[in-house]
Design a protein around this motif. Structure first.
Motif, PDB file in Angstrom:
ATOM      1  N   GLN A  55      -8.905  -0.044  -1.498  1.00  0.00           N
ATOM      2  CA  GLN A  55      -9.305  -1.346  -0.971  1.00  0.00           C
ATOM      3  C   GLN A  55     -10.710  -1.308  -0.373  1.00  0.00           C
ATOM      4  N   THR A  82       0.832  -1.205   0.000  1.00  0.00           N
ATOM      5  CA  THR A  82       0.000   0.000   0.000  1.00  0.00           C
ATOM      6  C   THR A  82       0.867   1.256   0.000  1.00  0.00           C
ATOM      7  N   ASP A 136      -5.630  -0.941  -5.222  1.00  0.00           N
ATOM      8  CA  ASP A 136      -5.182  -1.600  -3.994  1.00  0.00           C
ATOM      9  C   ASP A 136      -6.187  -2.669  -3.594  1.00  0.00           C
TER      10      ASP A 136
END
Ligand SMILES: Nc1ncnc2c1ncn2[C@@H]1O[C@H](COP(=O)(O)OP(=O)(O)OP(=O)(O)O)[C@@H](O)[C@H]1O
Ligand SMILES: [Mg+2]
Lengths: 259, 276
Positions: free
Chosen positions: A82, A46, A158
Motif C-alpha cells: 500500500q 491486509t 494491497d
C-alpha cells in the motif's frame, strides 16, 4: 494452471493468540483469475494478503500452491504494498531490477528486462531518478514493475491505487487490466473501492469483520469487457454494473448494523 | 466546490520569504565575533595588558606555526605531530567500526545478544576514557597500541548505539518486500538492512570521531613522544605558550574539518537518509 489456495485458514495475532481476525477462510485463486477483496477497514484484508504472501503463518489451516504448503515469502508470489515499500537507496531502475539482481541475472540481460518493464509501466524516461523524486502514481508503478520483474505466478496487491487522485486512479485501473492480461499472473487485489473491484476483477470477494470471513464471492466480467474494447465509462454506467455495485454496497454496509 | 477552486486559482503567487531584497546582515555575526576576539587578543598581548609569557600575540603564534612547521618542535615538525595524531584516530576508527557495527547489529536483532553486550556498552559509554587509560597502560604498556585502544574504546559506544538504532528501525514492509522478491537471509542483510541502517551508522561515526579526537589529545598529554597533545604538553613545560596556543588552534581546526568531511560524506554516500 496454478492454484493458490487459502485452505480453511484461521488467523489470530499475538502469542498466545488473541481473538481471531480471520475465521475459517476458504479462498482459491487460479493463475488466470483476478480476484478483488473488498471489506470494511479492519475486516482483515491486509492480514489475508499477508497470509497468502507468507509474511504470516496461519493459526489453523494452511495456504498452498498446487499442493505445496506455503512456508514463507517467495518470488512466485510477488507483493505490491500500500505505501509502496520501495528501496530509497536505489534508483527507480535498480528497484525494478532488484529481483533479477538477487537471482544473479547478468547485467546486460537485467538492463534489457528492466528497460522493458519501465517502458511497460510508462516510466522509460524516469528510470534513473531517485525514489523521492517520483510522484505517488509513479512510485506505485515502480512497485508494480518491481513485482513483475520477479516473474511471479501470483501478484498480491494491497490497495495499490489507494493514494491516487480519481483521474490517475482510473488510468491505473485500465493499466492493471492490461497488465493482468499480458503478465499471465493471477492477481489478488485488496481495495477499498467497490467500483474498482467490480471493474477490474473476475471475482469479487466480500470480507465481513469480527472475525474476518467471506460473506460473498461473486463472479463478474466487466474487466474482460474492457479488454475486448468497451470504454470504462460505458461499462461503469451500464445498468448491470450499477446494479451489482449497489448489491455489493448493501452487503458491506449490512455489516455496519450487525455489531 | 467551484468557489474554492476560484479562490485558489485567483490567488497571486506569494513572494517567497527568502527572496526578500537586501543582504542578510545577521549572517555576518559569527564572523564579527571571531574578528572581535582576535582584535581583543591582539590588543591584550601588544599593549601589555597581559604578560607575553601568558598570552603571546597572534603574530607570535603565527611565527611559531612557521617555526614548528619548518624546523619542528620536540624532534618533530607540526605536520609529523598532526599525522601522528590523525594516524591514531583513524586507526582507532577503523578498528572500532569493524567491532562496533556487528555488535550493534547483534544487539538490535537478538535478545540474547542485547543481554550480553548492553551492560558492557552502557557501563563504558559514560566513562571518561582517561579514567581507564592508566589501567590500559598497566596492561598493554605505553606503546602505540594502548593509545589506539583507548581511543577505540571511546569511539565504539556511539557507533554501537547508532548501529543498533539503525538496524532496529528497518522497515518491516521493505524487509517483506525483499523476501517476496526472493531474498535470502544474507541478501536481506546486505541489500536491505545495511542500507537502511547506514545513515544512522554514519551519524554514529560522526559522533565517534568527535569523541575520539578529544580522547586522543588527552591520551597524548599523558603518554606519547609525538602528536598534537604531546606537543602542547611539552611546550607547556617550557612555558612555550605560543606553541600551546598553536596546538589548540590546530586541534580545533581539525575538529571542524572532521565535521565538514562527515557532512560531505553523508551527502555523497547516504543521500536517502532523509527519505527513509
Ligand atoms: N500486527 C498486528 N497485531 C495485532 N493486531 C493486528 C495487527 N495488524 C492488524 N491487526 C488487527 O487485525 C484486524 C484486521 O486488520 P487488517 O490490517 O488485516 O485489516 P484491513 O482490512 O486491511 O483494514 P484496512 O482496510 O484499514 O487496511 C484489525 O482488527 C487490526 O486491529
Ligand atoms: Mg489493510
Amino acid at each position: 494452471m496454478y492454484k493458490l489456495h487459502i485452505d480453511k485458514v484461521t488467523f489470530a495475532y499475538g502469542s498466545p493468540p488473541s481473538a481471531p481476525v480471520l475465521a475459517d477462510i476458504d479462498l482459491s485463486i487460479g493463475s488466470d483469475e483476478f480476484v478483488a477483496v473488498v471489506g470494511r477497514s479492519g475486516s482483515g484484508k491486509t492480514s489475508l494478503l499477508s497470509l497468502a504472501a507468507g509474511f504470516l503463518k496461519p493459526t489453523a489451516g494452511r495456504v498452498h500452491i498446487d499442493g505445496r504448503t506455503v512456508e514463507g515469502p517467495s518470488a512466485e508470489r510477488a507483493v505490491v504494498f500500500q505505501d509502496d515499500a520501495l528501496f530509497p537507496w536505489l534508483t527507480a531502475r535498480q528497484n525494478v531490477g532488484f529481483a533479477l539482481k538477487l537471482r544473479g541475472v547478468p547485467k546486460p540481460e537485467r538492463d534489457r528486462r528492466v528497460n522493458e518493464l519501465l517502458a511497460h509501466v510508462d516510466l522509460a524516461a524516469s528510470g534513473d531518478k531517485a525514489i523521492w523524486e517520483l510522484s505517488g502514481g509513479m512510485r506505485q508503478r515502480v512497485g508494480i514493475a518491481r513485482a513483475l520483474a520477479a516473474d511471479p505466478e501470483f501478484l498480491l496487491m494491497d490497495e495499490p491505487l489507494g493514494a491516487l487522485d480519481a483521474l490517475t486512479r482510473e488510468r491505473m485501473q485500465e493499466f492493471l487490466l492490461h497488465l493482468w492480461q499480458d503478465s499471465g499472473a493471477g492477481v489478488l487485489l485488496i481495495t477499498h473501492g467497490i467500483e474498482e473491484a467490480l471493474f477490474l476483477a473476475t471475482r469479487v470477494v466480500v470480507l465481513a469483520p469480527d472475525p474476518g470471513r467471506v460473506v460473498a464471492d461473486i463472479a463478474v466480467d466487466f474487466g474482460r469487457r474492457f479488454l475486448r474494447g468497451d470504454t470504462s465509462r460505458a461499462i461503469k454506467s451500464d445498468p448491470a454494473f450499477v446494479a451489482t455495485r449497489e448489491r455489493l454496497r448493501d452487503l458491506i454496509e449490512l455489516q455496519d448494523f450487525e455489531v | 466546490m467551484s468557489t474554492t477552486n476560484d479562490i485558489v486559482l485567483d490567488r497571486k503567487p506569494e513572494a517567497p520569504a527568502a527572496a526578500a531584497p537586501g543582504f542578510d546582515w545577521v549572517r555576518l555575526v559569527p564572523l564579527a565575533t571571531v574578528i572581535a576576539i582576535l582584535t581583543l587578543w591582539w590588543f591584550a598581548s601588544t599593549r601589555g595588558w597581559v604578560s607575553r609569557v601568558f598570552l603571546p600575540s597572534p603574530l607570535a603564534v603565527l611565527n611559531s606555526a612557521y617555526q614548528v612547521t619548518v624546523s619542528g618542535f620536540a624532534d618533530s615538525t607540526l605536520l609529523q605531530h598532526l599525522l601522528a595524531s590523525l594516524g591514531r584516530v583513524f586507526g582507532a576508527l577503523a578498528a572500532s567500526i569493524v567491532v562496533a557495527v556487528p555488535i550493534g547489529a547483534i544487539i538490535a536483532s537478538s535478545r540474547i545478544g542485547r543481554g550480553i553486550f548492553d551492560p558492557v556498552v552502557e557501563f563504558l559509554r559514560p566513562l571518561p576514557p582517561l579514567a581507564y587509560l592508566p589501567l590500559i597502560i598497566i596492561w598493554f604498556g605505553i606503546g602505540e597500541a594502548s593509545k589506539v585502544l583507548v581511543i577505540a574504546l571511546a569511539m565504539a559506544p556511539p557507533i554501537i548505539i547508532a548501529t543498533a538504532a539503525g538496524v532496529r528501525s528497518v522497515s518491516r514492509d521493505r524487509l517483506n518486500a525483499a523476501r517476496s522478491l526472493g531474498a535470502t537471509r544474507l541478501q536481506l542483510l546486505r541489500f536491505v538492512v545495511l542500507p537502511s541502517a547506514l545513515p544512522s551508522i554514519v551519524t554514529g561515526i560522526r559522533i565517534a570521531l568527535g569523541a575520539g579526537w578529544s580522547t586522543l589529545v588527552a591520551a597524548e598529554l599523558v603518554a606519547a613522544s609525538r602528536g598534537l597533545g604531546f606537543m602542547i604538553q611539552s611546550a607547556a613545560t617550557f612555558l612555550g605558550t605560543d606553541v600551546v596556543i598553536l596546538g589548540i588552534a590546530v586541534i580545533g581546526i581539525v575538529a571542524i574539518l572532521f565535521e565538514l568531511l562527515m557532512r560531505a560524506l553523508e551527502k555523497r554516500f547516504v543521500p536517502w537518509s532523509t527519505h527513509l
